[in-house]
Design a protein around this motif. Structure first.
Motif, PDB file in Angstrom:
ATOM      1  N   VAL A  25       0.867  -0.929  -0.498  1.00 29.50           N
ATOM      2  CA  VAL A  25       0.518  -0.164   0.313  1.00 29.50           C
ATOM      3  C   VAL A  25       1.052   1.230  -0.800  1.00 29.50           C
ATOM      4  O   VAL A  25       0.275   2.068  -0.325  1.00 29.50           O
ATOM      5  CB  VAL A  25      -1.135  -0.161   1.240  1.00 29.50           C
ATOM      6  CG1 VAL A  25      -2.120  -0.902   1.127  1.00 29.50           C
ATOM      7  CG2 VAL A  25      -0.323  -0.144   2.276  1.00 29.50           C
ATOM      8  N   GLY A  26       2.116   1.161  -0.059  1.00 28.00           N
ATOM      9  CA  GLY A  26       3.152   1.945  -0.201  1.00 28.00           C
ATOM     10  C   GLY A  26       2.976   3.381   0.735  1.00 28.00           C
ATOM     11  O   GLY A  26       3.343   3.787   0.542  1.00 28.00           O
ATOM     12  N   CYS A  27       2.794   2.152   2.075  1.00 30.31           N
ATOM     13  CA  CYS A  27       3.159   2.941   3.723  1.00 30.31           C
ATOM     14  C   CYS A  27       4.549   3.167   3.966  1.00 30.31           C
ATOM     15  O   CYS A  27       5.156   3.921   4.663  1.00 30.31           O
ATOM     16  CB  CYS A  27       2.785   2.573   4.312  1.00 30.31           C
ATOM     17  SG  CYS A  27       3.107   0.482   5.980  1.00 30.31           S
ATOM     18  N   TRP A  28       4.913   2.551   3.312  1.00 34.43           N
ATOM     19  CA  TRP A  28       6.610   2.890   3.777  1.00 34.43           C
ATOM     20  C   TRP A  28       7.304   2.617   5.239  1.00 34.43           C
ATOM     21  O   TRP A  28       8.879   2.983   5.274  1.00 34.43           O
ATOM     22  CB  TRP A  28       7.533   4.178   3.671  1.00 34.43           C
ATOM     23  CG  TRP A  28       7.247   4.452   2.231  1.00 34.43           C
ATOM     24  CD1 TRP A  28       6.159   3.719   1.081  1.00 34.43           C
ATOM     25  CD2 TRP A  28       8.069   5.885   0.713  1.00 34.43           C
ATOM     26  NE1 TRP A  28       6.729   4.305  -0.311  1.00 34.43           N
ATOM     27  CE2 TRP A  28       7.539   5.294  -0.336  1.00 34.43           C
ATOM     28  CE3 TRP A  28       8.570   6.238   1.509  1.00 34.43           C
ATOM     29  CZ2 TRP A  28       7.685   6.311  -1.111  1.00 34.43           C
ATOM     30  CZ3 TRP A  28       9.546   7.634   0.668  1.00 34.43           C
ATOM     31  CH2 TRP A  28       8.826   7.162  -1.211  1.00 34.43           C
ATOM     32  N   ILE A  31      10.332   0.716   4.819  1.00 29.83           N
ATOM     33  CA  ILE A  31      11.398   1.432   4.567  1.00 29.83           C
ATOM     34  C   ILE A  31      12.273   1.763   5.698  1.00 29.83           C
ATOM     35  O   ILE A  31      13.922   1.239   6.091  1.00 29.83           O
ATOM     36  CB  ILE A  31      11.753   2.604   4.244  1.00 29.83           C
ATOM     37  CG1 ILE A  31      10.680   1.903   2.799  1.00 29.83           C
ATOM     38  CG2 ILE A  31      12.567   3.626   3.698  1.00 29.83           C
ATOM     39  CD1 ILE A  31      10.508   3.936   1.479  1.00 29.83           C
ATOM     40  N   VAL A  40      13.903   0.080  -0.929  1.00 30.83           N
ATOM     41  CA  VAL A  40      13.682   1.622  -0.808  1.00 30.83           C
ATOM     42  C   VAL A  40      12.135   2.148  -1.954  1.00 30.83           C
ATOM     43  O   VAL A  40      11.397   1.347  -2.083  1.00 30.83           O
ATOM     44  CB  VAL A  40      14.862   2.040  -2.230  1.00 30.83           C
ATOM     45  CG1 VAL A  40      16.119   1.761  -1.484  1.00 30.83           C
ATOM     46  CG2 VAL A  40      14.831   0.981  -3.922  1.00 30.83           C
ATOM     47  N   GLY A  41      12.124   3.199  -1.982  1.00 39.93           N
ATOM     48  CA  GLY A  41      10.357   3.516  -3.094  1.00 39.93           C
ATOM     49  C   GLY A  41      11.273   3.544  -3.709  1.00 39.93           C
ATOM     50  O   GLY A  41      12.087   3.782  -4.704  1.00 39.93           O
ATOM     51  N   ARG A  46       4.751   4.778  -5.387  1.00 41.35           N
ATOM     52  CA  ARG A  46       4.758   4.800  -4.304  1.00 41.35           C
ATOM     53  C   ARG A  46       4.827   3.786  -3.122  1.00 41.35           C
ATOM     54  O   ARG A  46       5.072   3.213  -2.223  1.00 41.35           O
ATOM     55  CB  ARG A  46       3.000   5.095  -3.457  1.00 41.35           C
ATOM     56  CG  ARG A  46       2.779   6.521  -3.468  1.00 41.35           C
ATOM     57  CD  ARG A  46       2.897   7.218  -1.916  1.00 41.35           C
ATOM     58  NE  ARG A  46       2.650   5.994  -0.733  1.00 41.35           N
ATOM     59  CZ  ARG A  46       1.715   6.669  -0.706  1.00 41.35           C
ATOM     60  NH1 ARG A  46       0.402   7.746  -0.998  1.00 41.35           N
ATOM     61  NH2 ARG A  46       1.215   6.464   0.575  1.00 41.35           N
TER      62      ARG A  46
END
Lengths: 88, 480
Positions: A25-28, A31, A40-41, A46
């Motif tokens: 979901v691209g919350c990171w 990372i 990494v993004g 995202r």
């Protein structure tokens, strides 16, 4: 993987940590949680990307093709003890 | 009924960690999950997507549908717990059922802390903590899941103005999502700046700027006096009245003014009124057969000492897993925790970890996660920062397109050092990449004095001093 809020990042049976782009979901959070800085993004997006050791190949492409033979794939005896230190 | 080997109360990150921890050791013991939720094991941070109709409950599942079967979990779903009776080893459910257990985990999480305001009970006033909350807001917005509006005239009011009370993570995520739906959104924050517990002054300003650029009104240092009904319907909210008398139109109000640990089923195991559950390193309460984890448990604070709740997903999962392993007989301990948060607002990525300001510095920001000790020992601290493009701190360039500044346009990384060791980190844009390596340097208390400048740039494991790199490559003692 403990940090993944969607269940997208899992350790596969061969030991590699992989991210399912359909579930990311691209919350990171990963990372921030990865102690190796391995996540990494994606550029222009995202979701996150990380090396999967060319899953399916016996030897990762970078190792197979390093012109100086400087890269090798080794397994360590010590597994990271888990987020926040699930030790013991 | 028969005694269950393991009873887990709750069904979020800590409970999932506990199920997986128990099953890593004991594949056959009886294991039950008891939850008031009607959908177990969804991802709470993702409910904003359900609120806007962008996702269904199924889409925000944290574990696959096979999770319960594969882990041989007995379930009590939609079953609130009234009380855990430690002496008799019983859990009493609101439905009247009673479960007897050998070992139990209490992972009840948080509930919203509500400000004492007149009008809280008006329709159109919502909290945003659970899937049910998100679904209630979606219904109020006239969204009918993913199926579109139902047949016939829609009796629900058309919402155009929203007031979000609270400028923390939940409030701002709601504000961004509602703004993106085309609603007029105002955020009212009592403190002097947004996200005061997780960001420093510079990045707080960046957040305020980017919300303003997208048309969200941000009011800081303002408090709310009352919620008032609208003219059309005496039972439904129509405006929010601030302490200074300002009246803001509001067809919908989101209350996001903090959380408190939910401890009522086992109050005797807390650190006192309003506090979370007191646990040892193995996540056991004073009773060695009863464990607690997740947002309701107080866990060791690596950087400040002592113990407090760390209401973040990774800590909840890790604490639950530690509890599960111990419950099943394998000794495990939770290390000292470091607050960490990452989020995007209108395409701008941000991350913070540890102490974002030296204790006592800033105006209300007392470090990630709050709980400043105010020791005033600023002399031990050193701050390094790099900021691109240069200029007024926090100032963002105008968006080149409708989506706002691209993440590549802004780069900000701030490091907080204490006695030569990294203790805090704030990153914006590309500076977020590999931030986990810096977080792990905080966790492991690595002396960074000799290479601190490197950490401001696009550092990686390869750029660290040889002896530190060697330790990472061997994996020895690396806390992930």
């Amino acid at each position: 993987m403990y940090a993944c809020i969607s269940g997208a990042m899992q350790r596969a049976s061969d030991g590699t940590v992989r991210v399912d782009p359909d579930r990311c979901v691209g919350c990171w959070t990963c990372i921030l949680a990865c102690p190796y800085g391995a996540v990494v993004g994606e550029i222009g997006g995202r979701k996150v990307v990380k090396c999967d050791l060319c899953s399916g190949d016996a030897v990762p492409a970078c190792v197979a093709h390093c012109p100086n033979g400087a890269l090798s794939l080794v397994e360590t005896a010590n597994e990271p003890v888990g987020l926040g230190g699930v030790a013991g | 009924m028969n005694e269950l080997d393991y009873c887990i109360i709750g069904s979020s990150a800590a409970a999932a960690g506990a199920v997986e921890g128990v099953r890593a050791v004991d594949p056959s013991g009886t294991l039950a999950v008891i939850t008031e939720e009607t959908v177990p094991f969804y991802s709470r941070p993702l409910i904003t997507r359900v609120m806007t109709g962008a996702a269904t409950a199924l889409d925000v599942a944290y574990r696959p549908r096979t999770f319960l079967d594969e882990n041989r979990v007995l379930t009590y779903i939609g079953e609130p717990v009234v009380r855990l009776d430690p002496a008799d080893r019983r859990i009493i459910l609101a439905s009247g059922k009673e479960l007897r257990f050998r070992k139990a985990l209490v992972a009840t999480g948080n509930s919203p802390k509500l400000p004492p305001l007149p009008g809280l009970n008006l329709r159109g006033v919502h909290t945003l903590m659970s899937l049910a909350d998100a679904e209630a807001i979606a219904a109020d917005l006239g969204l009918n899941g993913l199926n579109g509006p139902g047949p016939g005239p829609d009796p629900r009011p058309r919402v155009s103005s929203v007031v979000v009370i609270g400028g923390g993570l939940i409030g701002l995520q709601a504000a961004e999502a509602l703004c993106s739906m085309g609603l007029r959104v105002t955020v009212v924050e009592g403190l002097a700046r947004l996200l005061a517990t997780v960001l420093d002054q510079t990045t707080s300003t960046m957040v305020a700027d980017i919300f303003a650029l997208h048309g969200v009104t941000i009011l800081t240092s303002r408090s709310v006096k009352a919620l008032r009904a609208g003219r059309a319907d005496p039972d439904r909210v129509g405006s929010v009245v601030l302490a200074d008398g300002t009246e803001l139109p509001a067809d919908l109000v989101i209350l996001a003014t903090g959380v408190r640990p939910r401890t009522e089923i086992l109050e005797t195991a807390t650190g006192g009124p309003g506090r979370g559950f007191r646990v040892d390193g193995q996540m056991a309460t004073d009773d060695p057969e009863i464990y607690a984890a997740g947002d309701a448990a107080e866990v060791p604070d690596l950087l400040r000492g002592g113990a407090r709740p760390f209401p973040i997903w990774p800590t909840a999962y890790a604490g639950g897993r530690v509890a599960g392993l111990n419950m099943a007989g394998r000794r495990a301990a939770l290390a000292g925790q470091v607050a960490m948060n990452t989020f995007h607002f209108f395409g701008l990525a941000m991350a913070s970890a540890g102490l974002v300001e030296p204790p006592g510095a800033g105006d209300g920001g007392d470090g990630a996660g709050g709980g400043g000790d105010g020791a005033g020992d600023g002399g031990e601290y050193e701050i390094l920062a790099t900021h691109r493009p240069p200029g007024v701190p926090g100032r963002l360039s105008r968006p080149s397109g409708p989506s706002g500044p691209s993440p590549g346009e802004t780069y900000y990384r701030k490091l907080v050092l204490r006695k030569g060791c990294l203790v805090g980190l704030v990153c914006v844009g590309e500076a977020v990449d590999r931030a986990g390596l810096a977080v792990s340097l905080i966790r492991q208390g690595v002396e960074v004095e000799s290479f601190k400048e490197e950490l401001l740039g696009s550092f990686s494991l390869a750029g660290l001093p040889e002896e530190i790199r060697a330790k990472y490559l061997s994996g020895e003692g690396v806390l992930s």
